[in-house]
Design a protein around this motif. Structure first.
Motif, PDB file in Angstrom:
ATOM      1  N   SER A  55       7.421   3.076   5.752  1.00 12.51           N
ATOM      2  CA  SER A  55       8.213   3.718   6.811  1.00 12.51           C
ATOM      3  C   SER A  55       7.998   5.217   6.853  1.00 12.51           C
ATOM      4  CB  SER A  55       9.699   3.406   6.612  1.00 12.51           C
ATOM      5  OG  SER A  55      10.180   4.001   5.406  1.00 12.51           O
ATOM      6  N   HIS A  56       7.922   5.844   5.681  1.00 15.92           N
ATOM      7  CA  HIS A  56       7.708   7.303   5.621  1.00 15.92           C
ATOM      8  C   HIS A  56       7.288   7.685   4.214  1.00 15.92           C
ATOM      9  CE1 HIS A  56      11.890   7.006   4.281  1.00 15.92           C
ATOM     10  NE2 HIS A  56      11.951   8.292   4.002  1.00 15.92           N
ATOM     11  N   SER A  57       6.974   8.945   4.031  1.00 13.63           N
ATOM     12  CA  SER A  57       6.287   9.365   2.808  1.00 13.63           C
ATOM     13  C   SER A  57       7.217   9.658   1.635  1.00 13.63           C
ATOM     14  CB  SER A  57       5.416  10.595   3.102  1.00 13.63           C
ATOM     15  OG  SER A  57       6.206  11.625   3.677  1.00 13.63           O
ATOM     16  N   VAL A  80      -5.328  -5.744   0.177  1.00 14.24           N
ATOM     17  CA  VAL A  80      -4.033  -5.346   0.728  1.00 14.24           C
ATOM     18  C   VAL A  80      -4.248  -4.357   1.878  1.00 14.24           C
ATOM     19  CG1 VAL A  80      -1.957  -3.997   0.208  1.00 14.24           C
ATOM     20  CG2 VAL A  80      -2.792  -5.698  -1.440  1.00 14.24           C
ATOM     21  N   VAL A  81      -3.482  -4.557   2.949  1.00  8.41           N
ATOM     22  CA  VAL A  81      -3.504  -3.596   4.055  1.00  8.41           C
ATOM     23  C   VAL A  81      -2.205  -2.798   4.007  1.00  8.41           C
ATOM     24  CG1 VAL A  81      -3.711  -3.268   6.550  1.00  8.41           C
ATOM     25  CG2 VAL A  81      -4.834  -5.230   5.447  1.00  8.41           C
ATOM     26  N   VAL A  82      -2.347  -1.477   3.998  1.00  5.56           N
ATOM     27  CA  VAL A  82      -1.181  -0.597   4.051  1.00  5.56           C
ATOM     28  C   VAL A  82      -1.102  -0.035   5.467  1.00  5.56           C
ATOM     29  CG1 VAL A  82      -0.149   1.539   3.205  1.00  5.56           C
ATOM     30  CG2 VAL A  82      -1.217  -0.061   1.597  1.00  5.56           C
ATOM     31  N   HIS A  83       0.022  -0.307   6.121  1.00  2.77           N
ATOM     32  CA  HIS A  83       0.244   0.119   7.501  1.00  2.77           C
ATOM     33  C   HIS A  83       1.203   1.307   7.495  1.00  2.77           C
ATOM     34  CE1 HIS A  83      -1.129  -3.980   8.933  1.00  2.77           C
ATOM     35  NE2 HIS A  83      -0.648  -4.309   7.743  1.00  2.77           N
ATOM     36  N   GLY A  84       0.841   2.361   8.188  1.00  2.00           N
ATOM     37  CA  GLY A  84       1.743   3.512   8.278  1.00  2.00           C
ATOM     38  C   GLY A  84       1.357   4.386   9.448  1.00  2.00           C
ATOM     39  N   GLY A  85       2.288   5.216   9.881  1.00  2.00           N
ATOM     40  CA  GLY A  85       1.978   6.190  10.922  1.00  2.00           C
ATOM     41  C   GLY A  85       0.993   7.226  10.394  1.00  2.00           C
ATOM     42  N   PRO A  86       0.407   8.032  11.288  1.00  2.00           N
ATOM     43  CA  PRO A  86      -0.595   9.011  10.852  1.00  2.00           C
ATOM     44  C   PRO A  86      -0.093   9.935   9.737  1.00  2.00           C
ATOM     45  CG  PRO A  86      -0.540   8.864  13.253  1.00  2.00           C
ATOM     46  CD  PRO A  86       0.597   8.019  12.748  1.00  2.00           C
ATOM     47  N   ALA A  87       1.147  10.398   9.829  1.00  2.00           N
ATOM     48  CA  ALA A  87       1.659  11.316   8.808  1.00  2.00           C
ATOM     49  C   ALA A  87       1.805  10.626   7.454  1.00  2.00           C
ATOM     50  CB  ALA A  87       3.018  11.880   9.249  1.00  2.00           C
ATOM     51  N   VAL A  88       2.162   9.356   7.478  1.00  2.00           N
ATOM     52  CA  VAL A  88       2.295   8.596   6.225  1.00  2.00           C
ATOM     53  C   VAL A  88       0.934   8.438   5.564  1.00  2.00           C
ATOM     54  CG1 VAL A  88       2.792   6.306   5.278  1.00  2.00           C
ATOM     55  CG2 VAL A  88       4.367   7.339   6.918  1.00  2.00           C
ATOM     56  N   LEU A  89      -0.059   8.017   6.352  1.00  2.00           N
ATOM     57  CA  LEU A  89      -1.382   7.770   5.767  1.00  2.00           C
ATOM     58  C   LEU A  89      -1.996   9.072   5.254  1.00  2.00           C
ATOM     59  CD1 LEU A  89      -2.885   5.085   8.194  1.00  2.00           C
ATOM     60  CD2 LEU A  89      -1.411   4.793   6.188  1.00  2.00           C
ATOM     61  N   GLU A  90      -1.763  10.154   5.972  1.00  2.00           N
ATOM     62  CA  GLU A  90      -2.281  11.445   5.506  1.00  2.00           C
ATOM     63  C   GLU A  90      -1.616  11.846   4.189  1.00  2.00           C
ATOM     64  OE1 GLU A  90      -1.325  14.958   7.669  1.00  2.00           O
ATOM     65  OE2 GLU A  90      -2.689  16.101   6.373  1.00  2.00           O
ATOM     66  N   ASP A  95      -1.312  13.372  -1.148  1.00  2.00           N
ATOM     67  CA  ASP A  95      -0.268  13.587  -2.155  1.00  2.00           C
ATOM     68  C   ASP A  95      -0.240  12.537  -3.251  1.00  2.00           C
ATOM     69  OD1 ASP A  95       0.555  15.702  -0.505  1.00  2.00           O
ATOM     70  OD2 ASP A  95       1.851  14.374   0.656  1.00  2.00           O
ATOM     71  N   LEU A  96      -0.843  11.352  -3.002  1.00  2.00           N
ATOM     72  CA  LEU A  96      -0.725  10.261  -3.977  1.00  2.00           C
ATOM     73  C   LEU A  96      -2.093   9.855  -4.513  1.00  2.00           C
ATOM     74  CD1 LEU A  96       1.657   8.717  -5.102  1.00  2.00           C
ATOM     75  CD2 LEU A  96       1.485   7.087  -3.216  1.00  2.00           C
ATOM     76  N   PHE A 115      -9.448  -1.788  -2.924  1.00  2.00           N
ATOM     77  CA  PHE A 115      -8.041  -1.885  -3.333  1.00  2.00           C
ATOM     78  C   PHE A 115      -7.139  -1.915  -2.111  1.00  2.00           C
ATOM     79  CE2 PHE A 115      -9.810   0.152  -7.117  1.00  2.00           C
ATOM     80  CZ  PHE A 115      -9.132  -0.480  -8.141  1.00  2.00           C
ATOM     81  N   ILE A 116      -7.566  -1.196  -1.079  1.00  2.00           N
ATOM     82  CA  ILE A 116      -6.636  -0.885  -0.006  1.00  2.00           C
ATOM     83  C   ILE A 116      -7.396  -0.683   1.301  1.00  2.00           C
ATOM     84  CG2 ILE A 116      -6.766   1.563  -0.739  1.00  2.00           C
ATOM     85  CD1 ILE A 116      -4.012   2.040   0.339  1.00  2.00           C
ATOM     86  N   LYS A 117      -6.812  -1.200   2.366  1.00  2.00           N
ATOM     87  CA  LYS A 117      -7.299  -0.923   3.708  1.00  2.00           C
ATOM     88  C   LYS A 117      -6.144  -0.260   4.439  1.00  2.00           C
ATOM     89  CE  LYS A 117      -8.746  -3.787   7.265  1.00  2.00           C
ATOM     90  NZ  LYS A 117      -9.089  -5.131   7.704  1.00  2.00           N
ATOM     91  N   LEU A 118      -6.432   0.748   5.235  1.00  2.00           N
ATOM     92  CA  LEU A 118      -5.373   1.464   5.941  1.00  2.00           C
ATOM     93  C   LEU A 118      -5.347   1.054   7.407  1.00  2.00           C
ATOM     94  CD1 LEU A 118      -5.908   5.054   4.469  1.00  2.00           C
ATOM     95  CD2 LEU A 118      -4.297   3.288   3.705  1.00  2.00           C
ATOM     96  N   ASP A 119      -4.156   0.901   7.929  1.00  2.00           N
ATOM     97  CA  ASP A 119      -3.984   0.602   9.352  1.00  2.00           C
ATOM     98  C   ASP A 119      -2.992   1.598   9.932  1.00  2.00           C
ATOM     99  OD1 ASP A 119      -3.994  -0.931  11.840  1.00  2.00           O
ATOM    100  OD2 ASP A 119      -1.970  -1.527  11.258  1.00  2.00           O
ATOM    101  N   THR A 120      -3.410   2.293  10.983  1.00  2.00           N
ATOM    102  CA  THR A 120      -2.547   3.323  11.577  1.00  2.00           C
ATOM    103  C   THR A 120      -1.583   2.698  12.580  1.00  2.00           C
ATOM    104  OG1 THR A 120      -4.358   4.902  11.378  1.00  2.00           O
ATOM    105  CG2 THR A 120      -2.520   5.527  12.804  1.00  2.00           C
ATOM    106  N   LEU A 121      -0.307   2.877  12.329  1.00  2.00           N
ATOM    107  CA  LEU A 121       0.716   2.351  13.237  1.00  2.00           C
ATOM    108  C   LEU A 121       0.920   3.294  14.413  1.00  2.00           C
ATOM    109  CD1 LEU A 121       3.464   1.221  10.677  1.00  2.00           C
ATOM    110  CD2 LEU A 121       1.840  -0.247  11.908  1.00  2.00           C
ATOM    111  N   VAL A 122       1.170   2.716  15.559  1.00  2.00           N
ATOM    112  CA  VAL A 122       1.528   3.475  16.756  1.00  2.00           C
ATOM    113  C   VAL A 122       2.929   3.016  17.163  1.00  2.00           C
ATOM    114  CG1 VAL A 122       0.943   3.932  19.169  1.00  2.00           C
ATOM    115  CG2 VAL A 122      -0.886   3.585  17.473  1.00  2.00           C
ATOM    116  N   SER A 123       3.825   3.968  17.353  1.00  2.00           N
ATOM    117  CA  SER A 123       5.203   3.604  17.701  1.00  2.00           C
ATOM    118  C   SER A 123       5.229   2.689  18.908  1.00  2.00           C
ATOM    119  CB  SER A 123       6.022   4.863  18.013  1.00  2.00           C
ATOM    120  OG  SER A 123       6.024   5.713  16.910  1.00  2.00           O
ATOM    121  N   GLY A 124       5.951   1.590  18.787  1.00  2.00           N
ATOM    122  CA  GLY A 124       6.113   0.663  19.910  1.00  2.00           C
ATOM    123  C   GLY A 124       5.018  -0.377  20.022  1.00  2.00           C
TER     124      GLY A 124
END
Ligand SMILES: [Zn+2]
Ligand SMILES: [Zn+2]
Length: 256
Positions: A55-57, A80-90, A95-96, A115-124
């Protein structure tokens, strides 16, 4: 749909669990946030989780993500796919997974078994995974944050995440085909309204205002009660006498 709030405190018998870190497990395969996901069960339990929506960082929502990815690693291409908005993925990258706090799993995933694939969420924009439709909805917190509407063919759950007073979330909730339950934060007691406003969290008084924006009957679970003020927040929530309100119980599976 099964929703389990994973525990992150280990009290003596008879004492209440505290809401230290946040992870919701949906049907054992999808997680909302990774505050305590990496401390859940045995590695095989964690490996069943293929999608994590962050949801957030803030670290109460991300703290155990590195440990989780290590435990869930199976050297398969469908990682594993980690889904987050642009600010979360950045933030996860800077930071992590920055080779200081933890090895850069994002870079390692480009060459070795991922280990991880990133998916960028778009609101809505709806994401469909594991038989669920998950809609990220922008809420009102100090960093970019998504709440999530989670639906299957016959049930729906709204997880608001961390937020101050907000509107879009309720517009989407009121329009959803199915909605059985709302998990809404109540982080600070009423006497700490200034801090709640500053940190964009809700007090019980504001919680009541948010619930009034719901135009349909649903079960309401209060979550994210700051541990030091839990008893006071709980008393103030009880005093609202809201129909169908309960404190979200950790380590308990809710079925809808
Ligand atoms: Zn937060
Ligand atoms: Zn939080």
């Amino acid at each position: 749909m099964d929703v389990k709030l994973l525990p992150s405190s280990f009290p003596a018998p008879g004492e209440q669990r505290c809401h230290y870190l946040i992870t919701y497990l949906i049907n054992q395969t999808v997680a909302i946030d990774a505050g305590c996901l990496g401390y859940y069960g045995v590695p095989a339990d964690q490996a069943r989780v293929r999608h994590v929506f962050v949801s957030h960082s803030h670290s109460d929502h991300t703290a155990s993500l590195p440990v989780f990815l290590e435990n869930a690693f199976e050297a398969r291409s469908d990682c594993v796919v980690v889904h987050g908005g642009p600010a979360v993925l950045e933030s996860l990258q800077r930071d992590l997974f920055n080779d200081r706090i933890w090895p850069d799993f994002i870079a390692l995933s480009k060459t070795d078994p991922p280990f991880i694939k990133l998916d960028t969420l778009v609101s809505g924009r709806v994401v469909e995974v594991e038989g669920l439709r998950i809609t990220p909805i922008e809420v009102n917190h100090t960093v970019p944050t998504h709440g999530f509407l989670i639906e299957d063919d016959h049930s729906g759950v709204l997880i608001a995440s961390d937020t101050g007073p907000t509107d879009e979330l309720w517009r989407v909730a009121n329009a959803a085909a199915h909605l059985d339950a709302v998990f809404l934060e109540a982080a600070f007691p009423n006497e700490m309204q200034d801090l709640a406003t500053l940190s964009k969290h809700l007090t019980p008084a504001e919680f009541a205002g948010e619930i009034q924006k719901m135009q349909r009957p649903v079960k309401i679970f209060a979550v994210h009660l700051k541990a030091r003020f839990r008893d006071k927040i709980k008393a103030e929530l009880d005093a609202l006498r809201l129909h169908d309100l309960a404190i979200g119980e950790f380590d308990h599976t809710y079925s809808f």
